[in-house]
Design an enzyme around this catalytic site. Sequence first.
Site, PDB file in Angstrom:
ATOM      1  CG  ASP A  40     -14.127   0.423 -70.444  1.00  0.00           C
ATOM      2  OD1 ASP A  40     -13.909   0.907 -69.386  1.00  0.00           O
ATOM      3  OD2 ASP A  40     -12.753   0.277 -70.910  1.00  0.00           O
ATOM      4  CG  ASP A  44      -9.014   2.130 -70.350  1.00  0.00           C
ATOM      5  OD1 ASP A  44      -9.666   2.780 -68.261  1.00  0.00           O
ATOM      6  OD2 ASP A  44      -9.748   2.035 -70.923  1.00  0.00           O
TER       7      ASP A  44
END
Length: 962
Positions: free
Chosen positions: A352, A702
């Site tokens: 990320d 996620d």
Amino acid sequence: MPRPTPTASGPGGAPGRTPPEPVAHAYRRDAAEVADLLDVDPAAGLSTAEAGRRAADWGANELAEPARRPQWLRLLDQFRSWLIGILLGAAVLAGIIGDLRDAVVITVVLLVNAFIGFLQERRAERSLEALRRMLVPTARVRRDGEVRTVAARELVPGDVVLLEAGDRVPADGRLVVAESVEVAEAALTGESQPVAKTTAPAGAGGEAPVPVAERTGTLFMNTALTRGRAEMVVTATGMRTEVGAIAEALRTGGEPPSPLRVQMDSLGRRLALVSGVAVAAYALVALARGEDLADLALRAVALAVAAIPEGLPAVLALTLALGVHRMARRGAIVKRLASVEALGSATVVCSDKTGTLTLNEMTARALWAAGRLYEVTGEGYGTDGAVRPAGPGDRGDAPPEPPRDAVLPFALCNDAALSPGDGGAVGDPTEAALLVLAAKAGLDPAAPRARAPRTGEIPFDPAEKYMATFHPDADGGVRVHVKGAVDVLLDRCTHVLTEDGPVPLTDERRAEITAVARRMGGEGLRVLGAATATTAAPTETAGPAAPAGVAGSAAPATGAPATGAPTEGGPGTAAGTAGDGRDRQHALPATGLTLTAVAGIADPPRPQAHDAVALARAAGVTVKMITGDHADTASAIARELGIDGDIVTGAELDRMSERDLADRIEGIGVFARVAPEHKVTIVRALSAGGHIVAMTGDGVNDAAALRAAHIGVAMGVTGTDVAKEAADVVLTDDDFSTIVRAVREGRSLYDNIVTFVRFQLSTNIGAILTLLAAVLTGLPTPMTAIQLLWVNIIMDGPPAMALGIDPPRGDVMSRPPRPPSERILDSRRLTVIVRAGLVMTAGTLAVFALGRRYTDEATAATMAFTTFVLFQLCNALAARSEDGPVLGRFQLRNRTLWICLGAVLVLQVVAVQVPFAQGVFDTVALDAAQWAVCLAVASTVLLAEQAWRSGRARSAHRRARG
């Protein structure tokens, strides 16, 4: 109205069937209707007694724990491998034939190994439990007409929760008050920008379900207010929340086996084959020679013991456990032991951007004011830094700092607050960055706020793309300060601030400002303009306020957080306090504003991220950035970090077929504007290409990708419970460089595993060859089963464990990742092992044969036993490296190994020279000359390995020259 009756369930919705939410489709109902259905007055809240009754009905506001295997089954899991199975079989066989001593010793070794792995995994779980306690411990609620702070797990449907900027939402709820509210929902929906919230229902009158991301009148558990003030009526708790629904869906799902698990299972099968062949060959020869069956069975057990490294499982577990301990000290909690080594074999890290590669703290990087361009130094929300002229030419002229009036609108048209003590901020990240910019420019934001308190505001409207605040002016009028999209402000400006004061905004100056804004945007910065003007005092009075607690007040609440982050060049969207979100007392002039400044803001990379990316690249590990941000912003950060490759958006991914993605994925460096399902697609494409994938994540969205990856890495600070539960590794500092350190640790661990496996197997190969050669040449067996176990325990235990903590080699991060298909024992390593085994066999049998000729049988056997033990001391040194000189300064780096080797030598002296030990090990005392013979012969394994490496090096040198 009677309150809804839930179905039976325990805390958090488990056990039992999870009941439906108390108010179906609360997001499409009016706030007053939801409050009525839940039988609560938002102005007073529930009574304490009623809250207790609902808590008994609906259970605690917490996510259900995943179904856990019983502790006894988890202990049995430690025995699930080929190596353990073979050793258990050897122990059973020894017991059947009456060799209880060997059976007991083998069993004890296996139990020690199992408890090491079991206790370490329990320790990792306890560390994770400590992380869970970081999440929403308390909530402010209104009960019995008073505001109280209660444990978040005590919330019930109907509770009225009060929230301000910076608070994390503790349950799902329907908004009844929303004053300029924005919420960060990235953890749930993947939306990178804060979402505006109002009290208006979503999808009213319709029947089609409204996506979670579009339910603007509802707040969701584990999201966070970035600005504004809100009150909500809790509509769902625990597993009935949106987060709970996702957690329930994720409680099942497979995980790929770690590379180490695959390797060790393969090694176990190969050792089983070797053991079977050796035992069968020995049995055939022994039967042909007419040996007694009982004696043959005992010797077969001894040979099986010789073929299997009893200490290998224990050494492997302890080596991984020590790696876990070192990782925890460096900011990473590993939930499964094998995940440490798996990180070391990673070929791709999908990270990320926000908070992992970057600080997740918006920072002003550039400022245009008074006709000059300035660069802004410093990172994060600390005020250390400066605003200095950009470009080498300007620096030489030493121009003055930007006029403080230029950044004044950024300080006053702002609701953030800095926390000087901890270097943090409360409120919207973009507003905090503008406040820091003002401070770095020499303006103390508190002083003008005190001199000119806000008298009104116009919250941001996405259609207008600006926000304005109104303050008393020294001349008796009203000073308006505005921030917003540069193009929108330019349309309302007639002047621009210069070093000489305001001057008319000519077409030339307008073009210059537009070019500056465009250039900042091209560099991935979010661009905001500031403007100001003086207007007449307001004469229009505010309209009547809406009912308190049900709808937002028509008049703005002075001092309440009200503004937000820029979206596409303007401030973030925010709900107004009235129906249309506009101020009832003030109006922004359609023209006549003076543009004072243009600021470029970015979420800067972490200081160590660039070096970490470079180190990963040198190690052959590809770093791919995955973000929900715009492609331009992601591209700018990628360039700054040194992440190469194409940029692909989520929309482009949707148009790609699996074949197209497989063909392109190696060349893609940045995935921008991705949705949760895209992450899973990316992981699968990389895995199909033969990569070992590490995936980072922090949000509920996620979790699926974290499970799909070989190594899921969750954020411990910003991560949700669901993400941490799905991950293999949890970072306590949310720092990308910690991942790279974990890769280094994993590689070092794998090198050490290879080292002690080579060491242990060469010992076992030497024992097998010695026993087989003895029976084939007609010699008696030179070592008993207990002597073989002694060798395996004292040599394959402490020395092998010391090899497992060898410091990292100098080239550990300068070589490419090992291929996923690589075996721990490839042909080259097997050759080295067999070569060492042959040297040990020849030396041991030579000492045994000569001892039988010149001494008695017992002395000869003791000398052979001692020689074989001393062979292992020298072999431990030879096994520490695969190339280069056998002896060198590096041999001094592992002090623990030398201590272990010294201890083994002392133990062997005890086994041979001490009378009580002689009865246990079937040995006799040796004199100094006999010890010297044993030591001299044992050193040949070092000399032979050195000679082999020297010859190989000379051969390679000749080939290079010729």
